[in-house]
Design an enzyme around this catalytic site. Structure first.
Site, PDB file in Angstrom:
ATOM      1  N   SER A   8     -39.184  -7.794   7.580  1.00 49.46           N
ATOM      2  CA  SER A   8     -40.513  -8.305   7.933  1.00 49.46           C
ATOM      3  C   SER A   8     -41.570  -7.212   7.922  1.00 49.46           C
ATOM      4  CB  SER A   8     -40.492  -8.996   9.303  1.00 49.46           C
ATOM      5  OG  SER A   8     -39.674 -10.137   9.277  1.00 49.46           O
ATOM      6  N   GLU A  16     -35.232  -5.432  -2.548  1.00 51.06           N
ATOM      7  CA  GLU A  16     -34.171  -5.735  -1.589  1.00 51.06           C
ATOM      8  C   GLU A  16     -33.726  -7.181  -1.731  1.00 51.06           C
ATOM      9  OE1 GLU A  16     -35.963  -6.720   2.607  1.00 51.06           O
ATOM     10  OE2 GLU A  16     -36.935  -4.911   1.859  1.00 51.06           O
ATOM     11  N   ASN A  44     -32.494 -10.523   0.593  1.00 52.85           N
ATOM     12  CA  ASN A  44     -32.562 -11.100   1.934  1.00 52.85           C
ATOM     13  C   ASN A  44     -31.551 -12.240   2.043  1.00 52.85           C
ATOM     14  OD1 ASN A  44     -35.295  -9.868   3.090  1.00 52.85           O
ATOM     15  ND2 ASN A  44     -35.610 -10.390   0.940  1.00 52.85           N
ATOM     16  N   ARG A  58     -32.862 -14.528  -1.050  1.00 51.45           N
ATOM     17  CA  ARG A  58     -34.133 -14.264  -1.723  1.00 51.45           C
ATOM     18  C   ARG A  58     -34.138 -12.818  -2.189  1.00 51.45           C
ATOM     19  NH1 ARG A  58     -38.229 -14.008   2.188  1.00 51.45           N
ATOM     20  NH2 ARG A  58     -38.489 -11.816   1.644  1.00 51.45           N
ATOM     21  N   ASP A 105     -36.341  -9.820  -3.694  1.00 49.57           N
ATOM     22  CA  ASP A 105     -37.719  -9.353  -3.865  1.00 49.57           C
ATOM     23  C   ASP A 105     -37.746  -8.241  -4.903  1.00 49.57           C
ATOM     24  OD1 ASP A 105     -38.397 -11.102  -1.835  1.00 49.57           O
ATOM     25  OD2 ASP A 105     -38.272  -9.570  -0.271  1.00 49.57           O
TER      26      ASP A 105
END
Length: 312
Positions: free
Chosen positions: A143, A262, A264, A248, A250
């Site tokens: 985050s 990265e 997730n 996910r 990125d």
């Protein structure tokens, strides 16, 4: 079926987790599921609060949530849970380790240093190998909490100190100027790609991720050859890091090359989150997405149990 929505937790991402959990509870199909809110405030809560649930719908982020520890505890308790397993969760949470695996497999990722304290602080190495600016972030965080961009040696020192407040090791990563993309994957299939352009800041920081209107996030259509390259990179990353059910990936797209930032394993599921946006573009409503995650996770945990029994 009783679905325990596990949220909160003990990490720096507690507030994000609570938002994800509340959104999941609101969107669960009441004709199929009975949601049971489970708000963790300390690690010991998990065992006593999961009694009687049929599956744990994980809305956790960060340490003791996304790193394989909760997954391991739930396996010990015999409770199925959503998302990737223990190994994948641990691999993806550790940015340094996952980037090493990507590099070994030939999957592009920005160059980086991993430091475990100020005694390893070496600004001359950063300037020589990575150049400025760089991104500094906790190795096992998310985050964008504790993450900063450093434009020079002076700001690098303060950024490193800030990141070390949140984790024992930190990543100093090469800055790459390009287009930020996120690739959501469901059951091994790539959903529509979302492009990200922060509106109020120069990069996709905490504000851009969670404040409505702080970033322009749109499903994009890439030229066929480039889309195939992005798709191949995202799925290769998903497979390499042993992800399952959903994840996910990125990345930054620079000169036609997708660089993985990265992976997730428990991406956010708030009103501003990217996975639901990508799923919606594929014609999958939020409640249907949760249905699929639960159903696919039940199948995945069953396969894992069968493999364990076979190995024994």
């Amino acid at each position: 079926m009783k679905v325990g929505v596990i949220m909160g937790g003990v990490s720096s991402e507690r507030e994000v987790s609570l938002k994800t959990g509340r959104q999941m509870i609101d969107q669960l199909d009441r004709n199929k599921y009975e949601p049971v809110p489970i708000v963790l405030t300390k690690r010991e809560d998990l065992v006593g609060m999961t009694e009687g649930i049929d599956i744990a719908l994980l809305a956790l982020h960060g340490a003791y949530g996304e790193d394989g520890t909760v997954q391991g505890t739930l396996e010990t308790l015999g409770i199925p849970y959503t998302g990737s397993g223990v190994l994948s969760s641990g691999l993806c949470m550790d940015k340094d380790l996952s980037k090493r695996l990507l590099l070994a497999e030939g999957i592009p990722t920005p160059d980086w240093f991993c430091w475990t304290g100020m005694d390893e602080y070496a600004p001359e190495d950063v300037e020589k190998r990575l150049g400025f600016p760089v991104f500094v972030k906790p190795n096992r965080g998310g985050s964008s909490i504790g993450a900063q961009m450093a434009a020079d040696r002076q700001s690098l020192r303060s950024a490193v100190r800030e990141a070390l407040r949140w984790d024992r090791s930190i990543i100093v990563e090469q800055y790459m100027k390009g287009d930020e993309l996120t690739c959501s994957i469901l059951n091994g299939e790539l959903l529509p790609i979302v492009g990200i352009r922060p509106v109020q800041s120069g990069w996709f920081d905490y504000q851009a991720k969670y404040a409505e209107g702080a970033a322009d996030e749109q499903v994009i259509v890439l030229p066929a050859e480039l889309e195939a390259r992005v798709r191949e990179t995202a799925l290769a990353c998903y497979r390499l890091l042993k992800c399952s059910v959903y994840a996910r990936i990125d990345m930054m797209l620079v000169d036609g090359i997708p660089y993985v930032l990265e992976a997730n394993t428990l991406p956010g599921m708030t009103v501003t989150s990217l996975l639901p946006k990508s799923a919606e573009a594929a014609g999958i409503s939020f409640d249907r997405l949760l249905n699929l995650i639960i159903e696919l996770s039940m199948q995945e945990r069953k396969k894992e149990r069968e493999m364990t029994c076979y190995a024994q």
